[in-house]
Design a protein around this motif. Structure first.
Motif, PDB file in Angstrom:
ATOM      1  N   VAL A 166     -12.671 -18.192 -15.033  1.00 53.34           N
ATOM      2  CA  VAL A 166     -12.560 -19.393 -14.205  1.00 53.34           C
ATOM      3  C   VAL A 166     -13.928 -19.971 -13.890  1.00 53.34           C
ATOM      4  O   VAL A 166     -14.079 -21.192 -13.719  1.00 53.34           O
ATOM      5  CB  VAL A 166     -11.769 -19.086 -12.908  1.00 53.34           C
ATOM      6  N   GLY A 167     -14.940 -19.129 -13.838  1.00 52.51           N
ATOM      7  CA  GLY A 167     -16.287 -19.602 -13.550  1.00 52.51           C
ATOM      8  C   GLY A 167     -17.060 -20.086 -14.761  1.00 52.51           C
ATOM      9  O   GLY A 167     -18.219 -20.503 -14.639  1.00 52.51           O
ATOM     10  N   LYS A 168     -16.419 -20.052 -15.917  1.00 55.09           N
ATOM     11  CA  LYS A 168     -17.082 -20.462 -17.152  1.00 55.09           C
ATOM     12  C   LYS A 168     -16.420 -21.688 -17.788  1.00 55.09           C
ATOM     13  O   LYS A 168     -16.591 -21.951 -18.981  1.00 55.09           O
ATOM     14  CB  LYS A 168     -17.110 -19.297 -18.147  1.00 55.09           C
ATOM     15  N   GLY A 169     -15.666 -22.412 -16.993  1.00 54.71           N
ATOM     16  CA  GLY A 169     -15.075 -23.651 -17.487  1.00 54.71           C
ATOM     17  C   GLY A 169     -13.775 -23.482 -18.246  1.00 54.71           C
ATOM     18  O   GLY A 169     -13.268 -24.451 -18.823  1.00 54.71           O
ATOM     19  N   ILE A 170     -13.227 -22.275 -18.255  1.00 52.32           N
ATOM     20  CA  ILE A 170     -11.976 -22.021 -18.977  1.00 52.32           C
ATOM     21  C   ILE A 170     -10.798 -22.064 -18.013  1.00 52.32           C
ATOM     22  O   ILE A 170     -10.806 -21.408 -16.965  1.00 52.32           O
ATOM     23  CB  ILE A 170     -12.014 -20.647 -19.673  1.00 52.32           C
ATOM     24  N   ARG A 171      -9.786 -22.835 -18.364  1.00 50.56           N
ATOM     25  CA  ARG A 171      -8.515 -22.810 -17.659  1.00 50.56           C
ATOM     26  C   ARG A 171      -7.465 -22.225 -18.586  1.00 50.56           C
ATOM     27  O   ARG A 171      -7.482 -22.490 -19.789  1.00 50.56           O
ATOM     28  CB  ARG A 171      -8.091 -24.213 -17.227  1.00 50.56           C
ATOM     29  N   CYS A 172      -6.568 -21.417 -18.047  1.00 53.22           N
ATOM     30  CA  CYS A 172      -5.528 -20.800 -18.865  1.00 53.22           C
ATOM     31  C   CYS A 172      -4.224 -20.782 -18.081  1.00 53.22           C
ATOM     32  O   CYS A 172      -4.164 -20.224 -16.978  1.00 53.22           O
ATOM     33  CB  CYS A 172      -5.945 -19.378 -19.255  1.00 53.22           C
ATOM     34  N   ASN A 173      -3.201 -21.408 -18.643  1.00 51.71           N
ATOM     35  CA  ASN A 173      -1.904 -21.501 -17.987  1.00 51.71           C
ATOM     36  C   ASN A 173      -0.786 -21.163 -18.968  1.00 51.71           C
ATOM     37  O   ASN A 173      -0.951 -21.304 -20.190  1.00 51.71           O
ATOM     38  CB  ASN A 173      -1.690 -22.923 -17.446  1.00 51.71           C
ATOM     39  N   ALA A 174       0.341 -20.729 -18.430  1.00 51.04           N
ATOM     40  CA  ALA A 174       1.502 -20.407 -19.253  1.00 51.04           C
ATOM     41  C   ALA A 174       2.648 -21.361 -18.947  1.00 51.04           C
ATOM     42  O   ALA A 174       2.869 -21.729 -17.790  1.00 51.04           O
ATOM     43  CB  ALA A 174       1.947 -18.971 -18.999  1.00 51.04           C
ATOM     44  N   ILE A 175       3.360 -21.750 -19.992  1.00 53.49           N
ATOM     45  CA  ILE A 175       4.578 -22.533 -19.844  1.00 53.49           C
ATOM     46  C   ILE A 175       5.765 -21.593 -19.997  1.00 53.49           C
ATOM     47  O   ILE A 175       5.823 -20.792 -20.932  1.00 53.49           O
ATOM     48  CB  ILE A 175       4.649 -23.661 -20.890  1.00 53.49           C
ATOM     49  N   CYS A 176       6.720 -21.703 -19.073  1.00 48.27           N
ATOM     50  CA  CYS A 176       7.910 -20.845 -19.080  1.00 48.27           C
ATOM     51  C   CYS A 176       9.159 -21.707 -19.201  1.00 48.27           C
ATOM     52  O   CYS A 176       9.774 -22.064 -18.188  1.00 48.27           O
ATOM     53  CB  CYS A 176       7.951 -20.004 -17.808  1.00 48.27           C
ATOM     54  N   PRO A 177       9.553 -22.052 -20.425  1.00 39.38           N
ATOM     55  CA  PRO A 177      10.726 -22.913 -20.594  1.00 39.38           C
ATOM     56  C   PRO A 177      12.024 -22.143 -20.392  1.00 39.38           C
ATOM     57  O   PRO A 177      12.098 -20.920 -20.557  1.00 39.38           O
ATOM     58  CB  PRO A 177      10.610 -23.383 -22.047  1.00 39.38           C
ATOM     59  N   GLY A 178      13.061 -22.906 -20.072  1.00 38.03           N
ATOM     60  CA  GLY A 178      14.410 -22.382 -20.117  1.00 38.03           C
ATOM     61  C   GLY A 178      14.975 -22.605 -21.509  1.00 38.03           C
ATOM     62  O   GLY A 178      14.271 -22.470 -22.507  1.00 38.03           O
ATOM     63  N   THR A 179      16.230 -22.978 -21.590  1.00 37.12           N
ATOM     64  CA  THR A 179      16.894 -23.158 -22.881  1.00 37.12           C
ATOM     65  C   THR A 179      16.609 -24.559 -23.414  1.00 37.12           C
ATOM     66  O   THR A 179      16.969 -25.557 -22.790  1.00 37.12           O
ATOM     67  CB  THR A 179      18.407 -22.940 -22.740  1.00 37.12           C
ATOM     68  N   ILE A 180      15.965 -24.598 -24.573  1.00 36.12           N
ATOM     69  CA  ILE A 180      15.474 -25.863 -25.136  1.00 36.12           C
ATOM     70  C   ILE A 180      16.113 -26.116 -26.495  1.00 36.12           C
ATOM     71  O   ILE A 180      16.234 -25.205 -27.323  1.00 36.12           O
ATOM     72  CB  ILE A 180      13.936 -25.817 -25.288  1.00 36.12           C
ATOM     73  N   GLU A 181      16.516 -27.339 -26.732  1.00 34.34           N
ATOM     74  CA  GLU A 181      17.023 -27.728 -28.049  1.00 34.34           C
ATOM     75  C   GLU A 181      15.935 -27.487 -29.090  1.00 34.34           C
ATOM     76  O   GLU A 181      14.837 -28.051 -29.001  1.00 34.34           O
ATOM     77  CB  GLU A 181      17.404 -29.212 -28.062  1.00 34.34           C
ATOM     78  N   SER A 182      16.229 -26.653 -30.081  1.00 33.77           N
ATOM     79  CA  SER A 182      15.230 -26.319 -31.088  1.00 33.77           C
ATOM     80  C   SER A 182      15.913 -25.626 -32.265  1.00 33.77           C
ATOM     81  O   SER A 182      17.036 -25.117 -32.121  1.00 33.77           O
ATOM     82  CB  SER A 182      14.172 -25.375 -30.501  1.00 33.77           C
ATOM     83  N   PRO A 183      15.249 -25.579 -33.416  1.00 29.05           N
ATOM     84  CA  PRO A 183      15.813 -24.813 -34.541  1.00 29.05           C
ATOM     85  C   PRO A 183      16.047 -23.348 -34.186  1.00 29.05           C
ATOM     86  O   PRO A 183      17.016 -22.741 -34.645  1.00 29.05           O
ATOM     87  CB  PRO A 183      14.743 -24.975 -35.625  1.00 29.05           C
ATOM     88  N   ARG A 214      22.723 -29.630 -18.910  1.00 29.38           N
ATOM     89  CA  ARG A 214      22.225 -29.964 -20.247  1.00 29.38           C
ATOM     90  C   ARG A 214      21.091 -29.024 -20.618  1.00 29.38           C
ATOM     91  O   ARG A 214      20.538 -28.318 -19.766  1.00 29.38           O
ATOM     92  CB  ARG A 214      21.717 -31.408 -20.302  1.00 29.38           C
ATOM     93  N   LEU A 215      20.731 -29.041 -21.888  1.00 26.37           N
ATOM     94  CA  LEU A 215      19.588 -28.283 -22.363  1.00 26.37           C
ATOM     95  C   LEU A 215      18.326 -29.127 -22.253  1.00 26.37           C
ATOM     96  O   LEU A 215      18.390 -30.356 -22.174  1.00 26.37           O
ATOM     97  CB  LEU A 215      19.809 -27.854 -23.813  1.00 26.37           C
ATOM     98  N   GLY A 216      17.179 -28.467 -22.268  1.00 27.85           N
ATOM     99  CA  GLY A 216      15.916 -29.184 -22.279  1.00 27.85           C
ATOM    100  C   GLY A 216      15.572 -29.672 -23.679  1.00 27.85           C
ATOM    101  O   GLY A 216      16.211 -29.300 -24.662  1.00 27.85           O
ATOM    102  N   THR A 217      14.547 -30.505 -23.761  1.00 25.34           N
ATOM    103  CA  THR A 217      14.129 -31.044 -25.057  1.00 25.34           C
ATOM    104  C   THR A 217      12.688 -30.656 -25.354  1.00 25.34           C
ATOM    105  O   THR A 217      11.883 -30.441 -24.439  1.00 25.34           O
ATOM    106  CB  THR A 217      14.221 -32.581 -25.076  1.00 25.34           C
ATOM    107  N   PRO A 218      12.318 -30.561 -26.633  1.00 25.24           N
ATOM    108  CA  PRO A 218      10.931 -30.297 -26.991  1.00 25.24           C
ATOM    109  C   PRO A 218       9.967 -31.312 -26.389  1.00 25.24           C
ATOM    110  O   PRO A 218       8.836 -30.970 -26.038  1.00 25.24           O
ATOM    111  CB  PRO A 218      10.937 -30.371 -28.527  1.00 25.24           C
ATOM    112  N   ASP A 219      10.406 -32.555 -26.261  1.00 25.14           N
ATOM    113  CA  ASP A 219       9.544 -33.588 -25.707  1.00 25.14           C
ATOM    114  C   ASP A 219       9.172 -33.278 -24.260  1.00 25.14           C
ATOM    115  O   ASP A 219       8.034 -33.512 -23.834  1.00 25.14           O
ATOM    116  CB  ASP A 219      10.238 -34.954 -25.787  1.00 25.14           C
TER     117      ASP A 219
END
Length: 249
Positions: A166-183, A214-219
């Protein structure tokens, strides 16, 4: 277009379809120079029309990643999207399934970041966005034993990088999706349909657990990834961004 990533270099894995592809497209639409990879090069077809540089890459291959990252310019954005959903409890998870799930879902991120993070720090920092899941340390899902374990590990990896740099200019975050329309989801629907009376019934089962109906979308996921990649989220690091339509409530 507001060009929220103007002048930035972005690296995106698993960009051939679904969330990864839509995110690569959104990054490019917003001005980033995007380097997109996927195990199946054929799935990357068409991304070059947006100025995206594509290449086949096996993110479970340490030497392939090393060589690939050496060819890349230093990025300001890394989106680790590659992953695999194993279906089953501990009773259906043998050593091979455990090892593959952790290799693709967690160690692949370790390999990419080990190669790129030192250069990002030297260049002044950047934003790392890792794909986890609401089915991890957020929400329990049945028959997702090793998937949940590996995606919870992604949360730990993300927070560790965030606090260490955090002190070196790096940010790191995680995305936690639910059920998403996808292949990927279509494949799971097809598999479930074999045991519940068809794919229509299987899809209804996935939708029925969603409070929004409804399900989520990739967008929708790509837009969150864009926010985390951009300077708009400059005060955000170490977070698990849940985007699941209320599933985990």
């Amino acid at each position: 277009m507001s060009k929220r990533l103007e002048g930035k270099i972005a690296v995106v894995t698993a960009a051939g379809q679904g969330i990864g592809r839509r995110t690569a497209e959104r990054f490019a639409e917003e001005g980033a120079k995007v380097y997109a990879s996927d195990l199946d090069r054929a799935k990357l077809e068409g991304l070059d029309a947006l100025g995206i540089t594509t290449e086949a890459l096996d993110v479970t291959d340490k030497e392939a990643i090393r060589a690939y990252c050496e060819r890349l310019p230093t990025p300001q954005v890394v989106f680790n999207c590659a992953g695999f959903v194993h279906h089953g409890t501990i009773l259906e998870c043998d050593e091979a399934a455990w090892d593959f799930s952790f290799d693709l879902n967690v160690k692949a991120m370790h390999r990419i970041l080990s190669a790129l993070l030192p250069r990002m720090i030297e260049a002044g920092g950047g934003s790392i966005v890792n794909m986890s899941s609401a089915a991890s340390s957020i929400k329990a899902a049945p028959n997702r034993y090793v998937y949940m374990a590996s995606k919870a590990a992604v949360v730990g990896l993300t927070r560790s990088i965030a606090v260490d740099f955090v002190g070196k200019g790096i940010r790191c975050n995680a995305i936690c999706p639910g059920t998403i329309e996808s292949p990927s989801l279509e494949g799971r629907i097809a598999d479930l349909g074999k045991s519940v009376g068809g794919t229509d019934k299987a899809r209804e089962m996935f939708v029925s657990r969603q409070p929004m109906g409804r399900l989520g979308t990739p967008d929708e996921i790509a837009n969150l990834a864009l926010y985390l990649a951009s300077d708009e989220s400059s005060f955000t690091t170490g977070t698990t961004q849940v985007i699941d339509g209320g599933w985990s409530l």
